[in-house]
Design a protein around this motif. Structure first.
Motif, PDB file in Angstrom:
ATOM      1  N   ASP A  30       6.172 -25.799 -54.656  1.00  0.00           N
ATOM      2  CA  ASP A  30       4.962 -25.269 -54.019  1.00  0.00           C
ATOM      3  C   ASP A  30       4.428 -24.074 -54.801  1.00  0.00           C
ATOM      4  OD1 ASP A  30       5.214 -27.175 -52.038  1.00  0.00           O
ATOM      5  OD2 ASP A  30       6.164 -25.818 -50.597  1.00  0.00           O
ATOM      6  N   LYS A  70       2.787 -25.283 -57.985  1.00  0.00           N
ATOM      7  CA  LYS A  70       1.477 -25.860 -57.648  1.00  0.00           C
ATOM      8  C   LYS A  70       0.446 -24.753 -57.424  1.00  0.00           C
ATOM      9  CE  LYS A  70      -0.814 -29.046 -54.457  1.00  0.00           C
ATOM     10  NZ  LYS A  70      -0.640 -29.963 -53.285  1.00  0.00           N
ATOM     11  N   HIS A 112      -0.514 -23.368 -60.778  1.00  0.00           N
ATOM     12  CA  HIS A 112      -1.445 -24.256 -61.468  1.00  0.00           C
ATOM     13  C   HIS A 112      -2.850 -24.152 -60.884  1.00  0.00           C
ATOM     14  CE1 HIS A 112       1.964 -27.145 -62.918  1.00  0.00           C
ATOM     15  NE2 HIS A 112       1.849 -26.082 -63.680  1.00  0.00           N
ATOM     16  N   LYS A 113      -2.943 -24.071 -59.573  1.00  0.00           N
ATOM     17  CA  LYS A 113      -4.259 -23.958 -58.932  1.00  0.00           C
ATOM     18  C   LYS A 113      -4.979 -22.700 -59.406  1.00  0.00           C
ATOM     19  CE  LYS A 113      -6.517 -23.872 -54.391  1.00  0.00           C
ATOM     20  NZ  LYS A 113      -6.316 -23.906 -52.907  1.00  0.00           N
ATOM     21  N   PRO A 121      -0.780 -30.541 -65.603  1.00  0.00           N
ATOM     22  CA  PRO A 121       0.272 -30.047 -64.696  1.00  0.00           C
ATOM     23  C   PRO A 121       1.554 -30.876 -64.759  1.00  0.00           C
ATOM     24  CG  PRO A 121      -1.825 -30.192 -63.545  1.00  0.00           C
ATOM     25  CD  PRO A 121      -2.043 -30.804 -64.891  1.00  0.00           C
ATOM     26  N   TYR A 172       5.835 -30.324 -64.163  1.00  0.00           N
ATOM     27  CA  TYR A 172       6.561 -31.074 -63.145  1.00  0.00           C
ATOM     28  C   TYR A 172       7.658 -31.945 -63.756  1.00  0.00           C
ATOM     29  CZ  TYR A 172       2.958 -29.591 -59.849  1.00  0.00           C
ATOM     30  OH  TYR A 172       2.129 -28.833 -59.063  1.00  0.00           O
TER      31      TYR A 172
END
Length: 329
Positions: free
Chosen positions: A126, A129, A132-133, A237, A241
């Motif tokens: 999370d 993520k 990355h956002k 991304p 991952y």
């Protein structure tokens, strides 16, 4: 003031630390009471009232890039990391060819972060993520400053080096293991090249590049932080991952089902390019190549570590590879 020494440290290293401590004392406004090495070019520095992390860089440009990037993260609302500080010092730190940055110290939680629990594994994802956002919105500003993430090229080179090291490696690994490792790697790269369009069409972000457990730090209040941006680059991304998946698979018994239960990894397991990439034994190749590059193959402890990595879960990896083959048929 004192230097905290570590066991087995060479006298020459101690001399350097004493010189470094003396230099830092001349540059900090507060009296320094402790300087303790954490790892190469990274130190814990305590003054009478504060604690800092001091980190060395080979060039002023690399230091300034890190300062700018962490400042950008915070400006864009990503607060789960550290910031660089200038107020404790009289002037920028430069000592014997190394540029040093002064970093905010984040007091750690009593329980260190690890990938051993499902909760931690999901929380780490999370946070990646969220990172990355944030970086997706600033990626264009850093295009001329950061390299492009070239995973296929990087892994192809890693395989090439591993192949060149086989005359050494065959002394330690059975022939069938080496054969399987090469099979997995070649199958993986061939599939990634065939399906590389998937990686090319993903919107670019700034990648962290080293999503290992030690780069997640839970503070005393329980908030998880992402640290150490030395390997940032620009790319899709999925590259972060993939690395994250490779790091956690040993903790979940190389289970494709358990991997798919984690968001957003579940959606990536529907992509053949990602499945091909999961088969590449990146960690094994990395550690053998490092061992031989550093000529550490005469060190029983280091050999044991790399052997354990390669052998202990080999059968689980082999079964995992079979599952991947079935999914891309």
């Amino acid at each position: 003031m004192r230097v905290i020494k570590t066991p087995g440290r060479l006298k020459g290293d101690d001399d350097y630390l004493n010189r470094l401590l003396s230099y830092f004392q001349s540059q900090f406004y507060e009296k320094i009471i402790q300087l303790a090495p954490i790892r190469k070019s990274v130190f814990l520095l305590r003054t009478e009232n504060h604690t800092y992390i001091i980190k060395g860089y080979h060039s002023d440009n690399r230091l300034k890039l890190q300062e700018a990037f962490t400042a950008t993260l915070r400006k864009e609302g990503f607060l789960k990391t550290y910031m660089f500080l200038t107020n404790p010092m009289k002037e920028p730190l430069f000592f014997e060819g190394t540029y040093y940055g002064c970093i905010e110290y984040i007091p750690p939680h009593k329980d260190a972060f690890s990938f051993q629990t499902q909760r931690n594994r999901q929380e780490g994802l999370d946070l990646v993520k969220q990172f990355h956002k944030t970086t997706a919105s600033v990626e264009s500003r850093y295009r001329t400053l950061l390299p492009n993430g070239q995973l296929i090229e990087k892994w192809s080179e890693r395989l090439r080096v591993f192949s060149g090291n086989l005359p050494y490696i065959t002394y330690f690994l059975d022939e069938y293991m080496i054969s399987d490792l090469m099979t997995w790697a070649n199958w993986s790269l061939a599939g990634m090249i065939k399906k590389r369009r998937f990686f090319q069409k993903e919107p670019n972000v700034i990648l962290h590049g080293d999503v290992a457990h030690h780069n997640f730090l839970r503070d005393r209040k329980g908030q998880l932080n992402l640290i150490d941006f030395d390997l940032i680059s620009i790319g899709p991304p999925s590259f972060d991952y993939l690395q994250y998946a490779n790091r956690i698979l040993p903790n979940i018994g190389w289970s494709l089902g358990k991997l798919g239960s984690l968001k957003p990894l579940g959606k990536y397991l529907e992509e053949e390019a990602f499945l091909y990439a999961l088969a590449f034994p990146a960690d094994i190749f990395r550690e053998w190549n490092r061992l031989i590059r550093e000529k550490a193959y005469t060190d029983p402890a280091k050999i044991r570590q790399v052997m354990d990595l390669t052998v202990n879960q080999f059968d689980l990896r082999k079964n995992f590879f079979s599952q991947l083959q079935e999914k891309v048929k």
